[in-house]
Structure formats: structure tokens, C-alpha cells
Design a protein around this motif. Structure first.
Motif, short mmCIF file in Angstrom:
data_model
loop_
_atom_site.label_atom_id
_atom_site.label_comp_id
_atom_site.label_asym_id
_atom_site.label_seq_id
_atom_site.Cartn_x
_atom_site.Cartn_y
_atom_site.Cartn_z
N GLU A 307 -59.20 -9.99 48.19
CA GLU A 307 -58.51 -10.92 47.36
C GLU A 307 -57.39 -10.12 46.66
OE1 GLU A 307 -57.29 -14.55 46.01
OE2 GLU A 307 -59.26 -14.02 47.14
N ASN A 310 -52.84 -8.34 50.21
CA ASN A 310 -52.50 -9.30 50.55
C ASN A 310 -51.70 -8.91 52.17
OD1 ASN A 310 -52.31 -11.15 48.63
ND2 ASN A 310 -50.94 -10.22 47.56
N TYR A 315 -56.51 -11.21 54.04
CA TYR A 315 -56.85 -12.65 54.18
C TYR A 315 -57.99 -12.95 55.01
CZ TYR A 315 -52.74 -14.27 51.79
OH TYR A 315 -51.61 -14.59 50.84
#
Length: 333
Positions: A307, A310, A315
Motif C-alpha cells: 500500500e 506506488n 499494486y
């Protein structure tokens, strides 16, 4: 997890092109939970305690199951170095606060084997205000890129020429072959699972390439993909499969893996590349026939920072079971 492991665990595989099988096992086993540009999150003391308890406990450790020949490498010097590092004697109840993953043994003269991890995994993710769930699973192959996002990265020390700010001349051929091998592994994985579409990611061409000349990794990947060796290998597998294996691989924005939706966002979120309308009977048919490529790294569990990460890897990690399915310690199959 009790339902996920028996359903998806047996099909998980580690792919590689190394002659040193014990070193491949070492790379698959000794991973760090998170390593983003050499910034390690979490307690490495706890990691040391975990490995000592789960792998090396004399009563029920998993070491003999994961390393049936008792070796960490076929190279005697490397084997002893790895053995000494992970099995180093410490006082009872005392654990090291600086423990690292197996890629630490890459240096200026030697590079640990590059591995890739395949698993079909259930997925859950929010997109455009809707919670999507795929309990039947998505085919994902996590390929490793070379790290040039920090001068502390082993790949930087192995490949980088500070005088030219580029790949060392004497190792450009090796760097190119590694990109060819990545395509060959992806094609082989698709063939092994009866898939005829690959949604490719420009592995290592994003954050990982920050210290290289712009477009360097993408250029090498494009040349590798178009090479006679990769094309011949693809053709041979297609002959056995009985149909063409189509690869969606864009080397300019919007990249095939995210369809212009933003950094990291994998393409199964929306129709893109070979998962779009017109290429299959329906969306389920698209998912069932496509191998999605994840951009992994040589240090961490699949998903890395999840989380808080990125990247493509983050993901995939945050909305799947890939970390546990692709780690031999949690997937005994």
C-alpha cells in the motif's frame, strides 16, 4: 489463506536460467519484506529471528526441505559466505539488527542468479469507486529488473560506469542477454500454462532506471524483444502450443501495463493491451488467457511496499496473495 494455499499454491513456480540451483533457492528464500531504493522498512532484527526460528531450528526448521542438498550455492566460496552469514553464531536470544536479503552477495565482480516467480492469484481491488473481486485467479509472472535507483544498489556497483554514467562497456552484452532471458521466461511461462496473451511491463525501466540515461532500459528491452533469438524461441513455443502467443509491449506512453491510468496501475483494472474488447469473447476469457507481468525487484517479497509502494509491484502486492504464494517459506508446494 487456508482456502487460497491449496487452490493456488501447487501451480506456483520459480523460473530461472542459472546452473547454480542452490543459489536460486537462496535467492527465492532469503527475501526482505520491503526494500524501496535500499530503504528497508520494518525490523531486521525480527527478520533474523524469523529465519533462525523457521529455517534453522534444530527440531522443526524448514531448511532441509528448502535446501535438500544442504548447500546455498554450488560455488564453494560463495556457499561458505552465505552459510556463515545466515547461520552465524550469536548469543542466545541475540539477533542482528542489520540482516539483509540474499542479493547482498552481488558485488562488483559477481551477480546472484536472477529469478522470476509465477503464480495464479485471487485479486481484490477498488477502481473507480467499485470493489472488484476475482476469486478464480489471475495469471501473474513477477520478473526482476536491475536496480539503478540508488548508488547503493548491487546492480549499480556491478554494471555502472561512473565515467560514462552508463552501463559498463564490458557488461553491456550481459545486460542485454538478461533482457532476452526475461522475454524467454515470460514466453515459456505463458506456454507452460496454455496462455496465448502476455501483458508485458517494461521491467526495470521506471523508478529502477533513475541513474541511467533516459530511455536506456527501454531501448535495450525493445532490441532484445526484436532479436532473432527471442523471435525464434517464441516461434518454437507457438509451434508446440498450436497458436500464436501475442505480446502487448509498448515502449512509449501509454505503456501497455497501465493504459495511461497512472504510475503502477496494472492493466487488469481496465481494458488495455490484449485484455481489451475485440480480442476475446468476453472479459473473463481475456483474464483466463492472459499472463500479466509484474515488475519485481531482487530484494523483497513480491509486492514489496504494498500500500505504501506506488510501483507496479506495490499494486500487485496490495491486492493479491502473491507475496505468500511466491515465497517457498509460506508455500510448501
Amino acid at each position: 489463506w487456508e482456502a487460497i494455499l491449496p487452490a493456488f499454491g501447487p501451480a506456483a513456480r520459480v523460473y530461472h536460467a542459472s546452473d547454480d540451483l542452490p543459489a536460486v533457492r537462496t535467492m527465492a528464500t532469503f527475501r526482505e519484506p520491503t526494500n524501496i531504493a535500499m530503504d528497508r522498512r520494518g525490523s531486521r532484527r525480527t527478520l533474523d529471528e524469523f529465519y533462525r526460528t523457521v529455517l534453522f531450528d534444530e527440531s522443526d526448521g524448514k531448511f532441509s526441505d528448502l535446501f535438500p542438498d544442504g548447500r546455498f550455492s554450488d560455488d564453494e566460496e560463495l556457499n561458505e559466505a552465505i552459510r556463515g552469514y545466515y547461520r552465524a553464531a550469536t548469543a542466545a536470544g541475540s539477533y542482528r539488527k542489520t540482516l539483509e536479503g540474499a542479493y547482498r552477495f552481488t558485488n562488483k565482480e559477481y551477480r546472484m542468479p536472477q529469478i522470476a516467480a509465477y503464480s495464479k492469484t485471487p485479486m481484490r481491488y477498488w477502481h473507480r469507486g467499485t470493489l472488484h473481486s476475482n476469486g478464480e485467479g489471475v495469471h501473474v509472472l513477477s520478473l526482476v529488473g536491475a536496480g539503478f535507483d540508488s548508488s547503493r544498489q548491487p546492480d549499480y556497483k556491478y554494471y555502472f560506469d561512473k565515467s560514462t554514467q552508463d552501463i559498463r562497456t564490458d557488461r553491456r552484452g550481459e545486460f542485454y542477454r538478461e533482457r532476452q532471458i526475461a522475454f524467454a521466461i515470460a514466453l515459456q511461462c505463458a506456454f507452460d500454462h496454455g496462455l496465448d496473451r502476455i501483458e508485458f511491463v517494461a521491467v526495470g525501466a521506471g523508478y529502477f532506471s533513475a541513474l541511467l540515461p533516459p530511455g536506456k532500459v527501454l531501448g535495450v528491452q525493445k532490441t532484445a524483444w526484436e532479436s532473432e533469438e527471442v523471435r525464434a524461441y517464441k516461434s518454437a513455443l507457438e509451434g508446440k502450443l498450436g497458436r500464436e502467443i501475442l505480446v502487448s509491449f509498448r515502449t512509449e506512453p501509454p505503456y501497455s501495463h497501465n493504459n495511461g491510468m497512472g504510475a503502477g496501475m496494472p492493466s487488469f483494472y481496465e481494458q488495455s493491451g490484449w485484455t481489451g474488447n475485440g480480442h476475446f469473447e468476453d472479459w473473463k476469457d481475456a483474464i483466463d488467457r492472459t499472463l500479466f507481468i509484474n515488475a519485481w525487484d531482487p530484494w523483497s517479497l513480491v509486492g514489496n511496499g504494498n500500500e505504501m509502494d506506488n510501483s507496479v509491484d506495490g499494486y500487485y502486492g496490495r491486492q493479491s496473495a502473491l507475496a505468500l504464494l511466491c515465497w517457498p517459506i509460506t508455500n510448501p508446494y
